[in-house]
Design a protein around this motif. Structure first.
Motif, PDB file in Angstrom:
ATOM      1  N   HIS A 121      24.925  -8.452  46.595  1.00 40.96           N
ATOM      2  CA  HIS A 121      24.545  -8.341  48.007  1.00 40.96           C
ATOM      3  C   HIS A 121      24.539  -6.909  48.509  1.00 40.96           C
ATOM      4  O   HIS A 121      23.663  -6.527  49.289  1.00 40.96           O
ATOM      5  CB  HIS A 121      25.426  -9.230  48.891  1.00 40.96           C
ATOM      6  N   TRP A 122      25.469  -6.072  48.066  1.00 43.43           N
ATOM      7  CA  TRP A 122      25.523  -4.694  48.563  1.00 43.43           C
ATOM      8  C   TRP A 122      24.334  -3.867  48.086  1.00 43.43           C
ATOM      9  O   TRP A 122      23.851  -3.012  48.819  1.00 43.43           O
ATOM     10  CB  TRP A 122      26.847  -4.010  48.226  1.00 43.43           C
ATOM     11  N   ARG A 125      21.234  -5.204  50.019  1.00 42.50           N
ATOM     12  CA  ARG A 125      21.254  -4.662  51.391  1.00 42.50           C
ATOM     13  C   ARG A 125      20.794  -3.201  51.402  1.00 42.50           C
ATOM     14  O   ARG A 125      20.012  -2.786  52.258  1.00 42.50           O
ATOM     15  CB  ARG A 125      22.646  -4.797  52.003  1.00 42.50           C
ATOM     16  N   TRP A 128      17.059  -3.222  50.883  1.00 41.58           N
ATOM     17  CA  TRP A 128      16.398  -3.783  52.053  1.00 41.58           C
ATOM     18  C   TRP A 128      16.362  -2.760  53.186  1.00 41.58           C
ATOM     19  O   TRP A 128      15.333  -2.555  53.816  1.00 41.58           O
ATOM     20  CB  TRP A 128      17.132  -5.045  52.484  1.00 41.58           C
ATOM     21  N   MET A 129      17.485  -2.111  53.438  1.00 48.23           N
ATOM     22  CA  MET A 129      17.568  -1.132  54.529  1.00 48.23           C
ATOM     23  C   MET A 129      16.726   0.112  54.229  1.00 48.23           C
ATOM     24  O   MET A 129      16.311   0.820  55.141  1.00 48.23           O
ATOM     25  CB  MET A 129      19.009  -0.731  54.805  1.00 48.23           C
ATOM     26  N   GLN A 133      11.388  -4.699  51.367  1.00 47.29           N
ATOM     27  CA  GLN A 133      11.660  -5.905  52.141  1.00 47.29           C
ATOM     28  C   GLN A 133      10.748  -7.083  51.831  1.00 47.29           C
ATOM     29  O   GLN A 133      10.454  -7.882  52.720  1.00 47.29           O
ATOM     30  CB  GLN A 133      11.613  -5.565  53.632  1.00 47.29           C
ATOM     31  N   CYS A 158      18.531 -12.047  54.326  1.00 49.81           N
ATOM     32  CA  CYS A 158      18.000 -10.693  54.507  1.00 49.81           C
ATOM     33  C   CYS A 158      17.064 -10.578  55.695  1.00 49.81           C
ATOM     34  O   CYS A 158      17.039  -9.534  56.362  1.00 49.81           O
ATOM     35  CB  CYS A 158      17.271 -10.220  53.246  1.00 49.81           C
ATOM     36  N   ARG A 159      16.286 -11.604  55.944  1.00 46.20           N
ATOM     37  CA  ARG A 159      15.289 -11.528  57.027  1.00 46.20           C
ATOM     38  C   ARG A 159      15.935 -11.387  58.404  1.00 46.20           C
ATOM     39  O   ARG A 159      15.279 -11.054  59.370  1.00 46.20           O
ATOM     40  CB  ARG A 159      14.368 -12.736  56.970  1.00 46.20           C
ATOM     41  N   TYR A 160      17.239 -11.662  58.489  1.00 46.39           N
ATOM     42  CA  TYR A 160      17.960 -11.521  59.753  1.00 46.39           C
ATOM     43  C   TYR A 160      18.674 -10.166  59.891  1.00 46.39           C
ATOM     44  O   TYR A 160      19.276  -9.894  60.905  1.00 46.39           O
ATOM     45  CB  TYR A 160      18.980 -12.670  59.892  1.00 46.39           C
ATOM     46  N   TRP A 161      18.585  -9.360  58.827  1.00 43.09           N
ATOM     47  CA  TRP A 161      19.207  -8.052  58.887  1.00 43.09           C
ATOM     48  C   TRP A 161      18.349  -7.114  59.736  1.00 43.09           C
ATOM     49  O   TRP A 161      17.109  -7.217  59.707  1.00 43.09           O
ATOM     50  CB  TRP A 161      19.363  -7.443  57.492  1.00 43.09           C
ATOM     51  N   PRO A 162      18.961  -6.192  60.425  1.00 45.62           N
ATOM     52  CA  PRO A 162      18.148  -5.215  61.178  1.00 45.62           C
ATOM     53  C   PRO A 162      17.364  -4.334  60.214  1.00 45.62           C
ATOM     54  O   PRO A 162      17.831  -4.016  59.123  1.00 45.62           O
ATOM     55  CB  PRO A 162      19.175  -4.405  61.963  1.00 45.62           C
ATOM     56  N   SER A 163      16.166  -3.961  60.609  1.00 46.59           N
ATOM     57  CA  SER A 163      15.318  -3.115  59.746  1.00 46.59           C
ATOM     58  C   SER A 163      15.692  -1.674  59.880  1.00 46.59           C
ATOM     59  O   SER A 163      16.141  -1.204  60.858  1.00 46.59           O
ATOM     60  CB  SER A 163      13.852  -3.297  60.115  1.00 46.59           C
TER      61      SER A 163
END
Length: 163
Positions: A121-122, A125, A128-129, A133, A158-163
């Protein structure tokens, strides 16, 4: 071969998850697992087996794609870390990563663990950040199939993480 306890196995796995793509072959080596590519029927992705000296070998289908081989190795690492006492003379996984020798629940657990080995996950993330994406791009970055990346995106939200 020395017996590695479960906390040390987890530490070894995590040591290989500092960057992506995760080097599952080096991880297997550090866990004391031999990895061999062999001709297997298309319906068999791989297996883990124990020999007379209590050493473990992961066998992967030499005709499968590199992403599939990586997932198979991670899946067999999962069996080694989570289900070592159930391995016996060998566990063979078919193309859907199911084994006649083990329950569906155990196989699902190995699949989830394999995905988390390849895409912790780390690291997901971090990617993704950084702008990676979508499933195809994440799949390329982590050297997994787009299907594995898509499942992991959904599992991690992931789709709920801030971009």
């Amino acid at each position: 071969m020395a017996v590695i306890d479960k906390p040390l196995k987890v530490e070894i796995v995590e040591r290989h998850q500092r960057n992506y793509p995760v080097d599952v072959r080096a991880m297997a080596d550090d866990l004391g697992l031999y990895v061999e590519e062999q001709y297997l029927p298309d319906t068999i992705s791989g297996m883990i087996k124990r020999n007379f000296w209590n050493e473990f070998t992961v066998v992967v289908n030499d005709r499968h794609s590199e992403t599939r081989k990586r997932f198979t190795i991670a899946h067999e690492i999962a069996h080694y870390v989570l289900h070592r006492d159930m391995i016996g003379d060998g566990v063979t996984d078919d193309a859907m990563y199911r084994s006649a020798e083990l329950s569906d629940a155990v196989e699902r657990q190995a699949n989830r663990y394999a995905a988390s080995v390849l895409m912790p996950h780390w690291l997901v993330r971090r990617a993704w950040m950084a702008g990676t994406q979508d499933a195809k791009a994440l799949g390329r970055a982590f050297r997994v199939s787009p299907a594995v990346a898509e499942i992991r995106i959904d599992e991690l939200g992931c789709r709920y993480w801030p971009s």
